[in-house]
Design a protein around this motif. Structure first.
Motif, PDB file in Angstrom:
ATOM      1  N   THR A  68       3.154  -0.201  -9.339  1.00  0.00           N
ATOM      2  CA  THR A  68       2.790  -1.153  -8.251  1.00  0.00           C
ATOM      3  C   THR A  68       2.265  -2.137  -9.091  1.00  0.00           C
ATOM      4  N   SER A 120       2.382   1.747  -3.245  1.00  0.00           N
ATOM      5  CA  SER A 120       1.233   2.573  -4.262  1.00  0.00           C
ATOM      6  C   SER A 120       1.319   3.939  -4.165  1.00  0.00           C
ATOM      7  N   LEU A 121       1.219   4.318  -2.840  1.00  0.00           N
ATOM      8  CA  LEU A 121       1.270   5.837  -2.576  1.00  0.00           C
ATOM      9  C   LEU A 121       2.444   6.443  -3.093  1.00  0.00           C
ATOM     10  N   LEU A 122       3.516   5.770  -3.166  1.00  0.00           N
ATOM     11  CA  LEU A 122       4.792   6.497  -3.592  1.00  0.00           C
ATOM     12  C   LEU A 122       4.926   6.376  -5.209  1.00  0.00           C
ATOM     13  N   ASN A 162       0.811  -1.095  -0.058  1.00  0.00           N
ATOM     14  CA  ASN A 162       0.044  -0.021   0.073  1.00  0.00           C
ATOM     15  C   ASN A 162       0.678   1.270   0.157  1.00  0.00           C
ATOM     16  N   CYS A 163       1.953   1.211   0.842  1.00  0.00           N
ATOM     17  CA  CYS A 163       2.619   2.509   0.836  1.00  0.00           C
ATOM     18  C   CYS A 163       3.680   2.661  -0.344  1.00  0.00           C
ATOM     19  N   LEU A 206       7.966   5.109   4.285  1.00  0.00           N
ATOM     20  CA  LEU A 206       6.677   5.889   4.224  1.00  0.00           C
ATOM     21  C   LEU A 206       5.658   5.202   5.514  1.00  0.00           C
ATOM     22  N   SER A 233      -7.912   0.244   0.701  1.00  0.00           N
ATOM     23  CA  SER A 233      -7.561   0.667  -0.865  1.00  0.00           C
ATOM     24  C   SER A 233      -8.259   2.078  -1.212  1.00  0.00           C
ATOM     25  N   PRO A 234      -7.681   2.825  -1.695  1.00  0.00           N
ATOM     26  CA  PRO A 234      -8.120   4.155  -2.011  1.00  0.00           C
ATOM     27  C   PRO A 234      -9.326   3.967  -2.922  1.00  0.00           C
ATOM     28  N   LYS A 242      -0.292   3.302  -9.400  1.00  0.00           N
ATOM     29  CA  LYS A 242      -0.704   2.227  -9.757  1.00  0.00           C
ATOM     30  C   LYS A 242      -0.126   1.212 -10.733  1.00  0.00           C
ATOM     31  N   GLU A 273       3.246   6.311   8.219  1.00  0.00           N
ATOM     32  CA  GLU A 273       1.728   6.129   8.102  1.00  0.00           C
ATOM     33  C   GLU A 273       1.409   5.200   9.712  1.00  0.00           C
TER      34      GLU A 273
END
Length: 299
Positions: free
Chosen positions: A52, A44-46, A41-42, A183, A246-247, A49, A187
């Motif tokens: 990832t 993906s944030l960095l 997940n982190c 990250l 998931s966002p 998609k 988080e």
């Protein structure tokens, strides 16, 4: 492939729920599927998609593996007690209470053995690893504005104590994976992170990469392949579920999985699986349940 020992030092308490709706109960260690999810997940944030998706393809090829986390006390690293018919002490009553064993004792590098609570250590340590704290919270009824108090539990680690886990990673992924870990440290891990829970600092050390032997200890959760089940010589089973983070999707739960737990003994090698747990009708990205086996030789 290189192996790293990652040592987590928590700045604040941590809440690790394992029963839905039971806020006054917390776990005290983090399982491999949770660590895997936090890193992905982190990442993906960095990196977004598309990158990832490529990262997950590399993981499916075996370029990244993580173990579950276990306690450390100063320089003593603990393992789960092997689920095996072996006594470490002459006193049966004391021996059966032991749930965690120092790495030095487990590998035969300890001159002496000391029982501290449910731990078997190579030296006498006069302090607790953690304590469970309860904190009051208030919930307000939206209809009548009535208030009621409930309690949440959290785990606070003592000075010099925390959690550690192993991570095997290819050099090509190392920098990005540790960026994701940086990250994740900000988080936080576990629940109630909006209250400041779960934030940590970490250090990592390169370790010798051990190959599985004829008999190995499982130090992660494992969803084995069908042909690998018969390799489990002695084992425990644990149920795992949880919520998908998931966002792109509102709260959805993972299916319930029964997995081989840490401390199980495996004859020979086992790879385990990463299972596609994508909810029906959800097309934004794949959702995986991590069940790769992380093995260390059992001497």
């Amino acid at each position: 492939m290189k192996r790293y020992r990652v040592k987590l030092k928590f700045k604040e308490p941590i809440h690790l729920g394992y029963r839905e709706g039971m806020f006054n109960i917390t776990d005290t260690t983090i399982h491999s599927d949770t660590i895997f999810s936090g890193i992905v997940n982190c990442y993906s944030l960095l990196f977004g998609k598309d990158k990832t998706d490529n990262f997950l393809d590399n993981i499916l090829q075996g370029k990244l593996k993580v173990s579950s986390s276990f306690y450390y006390v100063d320089d003593e690293y603990l393992y789960p007690r092997p689920i095996y018919n072996k006594m470490y002490l002459d006193d049966f009553k004391k021996d059966k209470k032991i749930k965690y064993i120092s790495e030095k004792v487990l590998r035969g590098h300890a001159k002496d053995k000391y029982v501290v609570g449910n731990m078997l250590l190579s030296k006498k340590i006069e302090k607790y690893i953690y304590k469970i704290e309860e904190r009051p919270r208030v919930v307000v009824d939206r209809l009548n504005n009535g208030s009621s108090i409930y309690y949440t539990s959290c785990c606070r680690f003592n000075k010099g104590c925390g959690l550690w886990f192993y991570m095997d990673v290819e050099d090509e992924l190392k920098d990005e994976v540790f960026s994701a870990l940086n990250l994740l440290a900000d988080e936080g891990l576990g629940g109630m992170r909006s209250y400041g829970y779960g934030h940590f600092e970490f250090k990592f050390f390169e370790e010798k990469l051990e190959k599985p032997s004829n008999k190995n200890i499982l130090i992660s959760l494992c969803l084995p392949k069908k042909e690998e089940i018969e390799k489990f010589l002695s084992y425990g089973i644990v149920e795992r579920t949880g919520y998908i983070y998931s966002p792109y999707v509102k709260t959805k739960k993972h299916n319930i999985y029964r997995m081989f737990e840490e401390g199980s003994i495996i004859g020979g090698e086992a790879e385990g699986t990463i299972f596609d747990d994508t909810p029906e009708g959800f097309n934004e990205h794949k959702v995986y349940k991590y069940g790769r086996a992380f093995l260390v030789p059992f001497e």
